[in-house]
Design an enzyme around this catalytic site. Structure first.
Site, short mmCIF file in Angstrom:
data_model
loop_
_atom_site.label_atom_id
_atom_site.label_comp_id
_atom_site.label_asym_id
_atom_site.label_seq_id
_atom_site.Cartn_x
_atom_site.Cartn_y
_atom_site.Cartn_z
N LYS A 107 -2.81 -1.07 19.24
CA LYS A 107 -2.74 -1.74 17.94
C LYS A 107 -3.51 -3.04 18.02
CE LYS A 107 -0.62 -0.93 13.96
NZ LYS A 107 -0.35 0.34 13.32
N GLY B 239 8.73 -2.39 -1.05
CA GLY B 239 7.28 -2.46 -0.86
C GLY B 239 6.58 -1.31 -1.54
N VAL B 240 5.83 -1.62 -2.61
CA VAL B 240 5.10 -0.55 -3.32
C VAL B 240 3.60 -0.83 -3.25
CG1 VAL B 240 6.95 0.36 -4.75
CG2 VAL B 240 5.72 -1.68 -5.52
N ASN C 224 0.17 0.43 -0.75
CA ASN C 224 -0.55 1.70 -0.66
C ASN C 224 0.37 2.89 -0.43
OD1 ASN C 224 -3.16 0.61 -1.03
ND2 ASN C 224 -3.15 -0.11 1.09
N VAL C 225 1.25 2.78 0.55
CA VAL C 225 2.14 3.92 0.85
C VAL C 225 3.27 4.00 -0.18
CG1 VAL C 225 3.69 4.96 2.53
CG2 VAL C 225 1.64 3.78 3.32
N GLY C 226 3.91 2.85 -0.44
CA GLY C 226 5.07 2.85 -1.34
C GLY C 226 4.73 3.39 -2.72
N TYR C 227 3.56 3.04 -3.20
CA TYR C 227 3.14 3.52 -4.54
C TYR C 227 2.96 5.05 -4.54
CZ TYR C 227 0.06 4.32 -8.56
OH TYR C 227 -0.51 4.80 -9.71
P1 NAD Z 1 0.45 -2.52 1.97
O1 NAD Z 1 0.06 -3.85 2.51
O2 NAD Z 1 -0.50 -1.77 1.10
O3 NAD Z 1 1.82 -2.64 1.15
C1 NAD Z 1 2.90 -3.39 1.60
C2 NAD Z 1 3.61 -3.91 0.35
O4 NAD Z 1 4.81 -4.55 0.77
C3 NAD Z 1 2.78 -4.93 -0.42
O5 NAD Z 1 2.70 -4.55 -1.78
C4 NAD Z 1 3.57 -6.22 -0.24
O6 NAD Z 1 3.48 -7.07 -1.37
C5 NAD Z 1 4.97 -5.69 -0.06
N1 NAD Z 1 5.90 -6.62 0.56
C6 NAD Z 1 5.64 -7.62 1.43
N2 NAD Z 1 6.78 -8.27 1.73
C7 NAD Z 1 7.77 -7.65 1.05
C8 NAD Z 1 9.16 -7.86 0.94
N3 NAD Z 1 9.79 -8.84 1.62
N4 NAD Z 1 9.89 -7.04 0.14
C9 NAD Z 1 9.27 -6.05 -0.54
N5 NAD Z 1 7.97 -5.82 -0.49
C10 NAD Z 1 7.22 -6.62 0.30
O7 NAD Z 1 0.85 -1.66 3.26
P2 NAD Z 1 0.94 -0.09 3.36
O8 NAD Z 1 -0.34 0.45 3.85
O9 NAD Z 1 1.54 0.45 2.10
O10 NAD Z 1 1.99 0.07 4.54
C11 NAD Z 1 3.36 -0.20 4.34
C12 NAD Z 1 4.09 -0.11 5.67
O11 NAD Z 1 3.93 1.19 6.23
C13 NAD Z 1 3.58 -1.10 6.73
O12 NAD Z 1 4.66 -1.49 7.54
C14 NAD Z 1 2.63 -0.25 7.56
O13 NAD Z 1 2.50 -0.74 8.88
C15 NAD Z 1 3.36 1.08 7.53
N6 NAD Z 1 2.46 2.22 7.75
C16 NAD Z 1 1.41 2.43 6.90
C17 NAD Z 1 0.58 3.52 7.10
C18 NAD Z 1 -0.57 3.78 6.18
O14 NAD Z 1 -1.13 4.90 6.24
N7 NAD Z 1 -0.96 2.85 5.32
C19 NAD Z 1 0.80 4.39 8.18
C20 NAD Z 1 1.91 4.17 9.01
C21 NAD Z 1 2.73 3.07 8.79
#
Ligand code: NAD
Length: 372
Positions: free
Chosen positions: A99, A199-200, A202-205
């Protein structure tokens, strides 16, 4: 650049004791080697942690976020690298775990220059580490990195042009939630279930859309108002502010933002049957898994349920295999839940044992090559 080496490769991910010295940290946190890169001209301060290369080159995203200290950044990199090793192992992929973290500069003046410098850092490791997108980094950043090294994924045009892994991660989490619901609530369908998503981005959405399509009711929290408003407008989601989400009475709590959010303080508030989300390193300490079991909350181990993104990367040119592998996360997680119940152990202990068995047994990549 500095690096320090520790040959042990077998400790479990997710420990979190305070540390004041880098060599203390080498004792406490599991990694193979850690590399530092400082380039004042581009404001880059970056760390690459490699946990294991036993199964292949270490793969893992690059995140750029605010850290309270360099130690916090090193700790994050080491814990996340370990999680990647376990994730690739449990999916029998020919990759190790690594990482990268970039300490986000206060006022970044030239983003391209910073990521080009980071690309040179990755290149300096000669393919021992392959980088990808993560929190705070974008596909455009990956394209800049690709101008300096081939050891990068999630690009649009160069290297391994896998694009944004998030929709695949979300799909895997969706299957994981379905497995948890089947096991815990004895339901095939998500219709009428209440999911709280923290958290919405990239993944959450993407996850919210899949759950909504299946008839789930959504409550969300995210400090980014644009992100929450989009889900109110598109899916009729309810919003709560910040930490109020923990106490929301729901069927599934899905952490999709930050690590370490499952701790003694939040477990006391949680009012859910299931925790299943994409965030890495959700447990503040591995023993939180026992605290969850004691509260009769089913926990889907993070590095298993969030492996959709790395599966897409591993089977890049085989979209049908990717879909098959994502769907198979349902079976993998269901098997973990069943085994944990039978053995009266936590789901984390079961998943860790499975991954560690694969990390210690002979592996040549043949399983991966022969099948696909
Ligand atoms: P992202 O940065 O696109 O989204 C994260 C969201 O969380 C943002 O909208 C941010 O505003 C919000 N956030 C920050 N602090 C917060 C809080 N206290 N309460 C609520 N929301 C909050 O990230 P992502 O790509 O959606 O990834 C989300 C999580 O999943 C991360 O921990 C990442 O490491 C993990 N992950 C992502 C992937 C991937 O393919 N993108 C793969 C494996 C793991």
């Amino acid at each position: 650049m500095a690096s320090f080496i520790d040959s042990r490769e077998s400790k479990r991910p997710g420990t979190s004791r305070a540390s004041t010295d880098l060599f203390d940290m080498a004792e406490q946190y599991p990694f193979s080697d850690v590399h530092f890169w400082r380039d004042p001209e581009t404001q880059l301060q970056a760390i690459i942690a490699i946990h294991s290369t036993k199964l292949g080159p270490a793969i893992g995203g690059c995140r750029m976020i605010n850290y309270p200290s360099a130690h916090a950044a090193v700790k994050d990199a080491c814990c996340l690298a370990a999680g990647m090793s376990y994730k690739t192992a449990i999916n029998r992929l020919p990759f190790g775990g690594g990482k990268a973290v970039i300490l986000k500069p206060k006022n970044l003046t030239d983003r391209k220059a910073l990521f080009a410098s980071f690309g040179r850092f990755v290149e300096s490791l000669g393919g021992r580490y392959i980088t990808a997108m993560d929190s705070g980094t974008t596909i455009a950043d990956m394209d800049v990195i690709a101008s300096q090294t081939n050891h990068v994924m999630c690009t649009t045009t160069a290297g391994l042009a896998s694009g944004d892994p998030s929709p695949h991660t979300a799909k895997g989490v969706y299957y994981g939630i379905k497995a948890a619901v089947k096991f815990k609530l004895q339901q095939e369908s998500l219709a009428g279930l209440h999911v709280a998503i923290q958290g919405v981005g990239n993944v959450g959405y993407a996850l919210a859309k899949l759950l909504h399509n299946d008839g789930a009711k959504l409550t969300i929290a995210d400090p980014n108002q644009q992100a929450t408003q989009r889900l109110v407008d598109e899916l009729g989601a309810d919003i709560v502010t910040g930490d109020d989400l923990y106490a929301v009475h729901c069927d599934v709590f899905a952490p999709c933002a930050l690590g370490q959010v499952i701790n003694a303080h939040t477990i006391a508030q949680l009012n859910t049957a299931i925790i299943a989300g994409s965030a890495n390193n959700q447990l503040q300490h591995p023993n939180m898994a026992d605290a969850l079991a004691a509260k009769d909350i089913l926990y889907a181990p993070d590095y298993v349920i969030n492996s959709g993104g790395v599966l897409q990367i591993a089977y890049l040119n085989k979209p049908d295999v990717v879909q098959h592998k994502l769907a198979a996360l349902y079976d993998t997680l269901l098997a973990i839940f069943i085994q944990a119940e039978q053995q009266n152990s936590s789901t984390v202990d079961v998943a860790n044992s499975l991954a560690e068995k694969i990390l210690t047994e002979p592996f040549s990549g043949a399983d991966y090559e022969e099948k696909y």
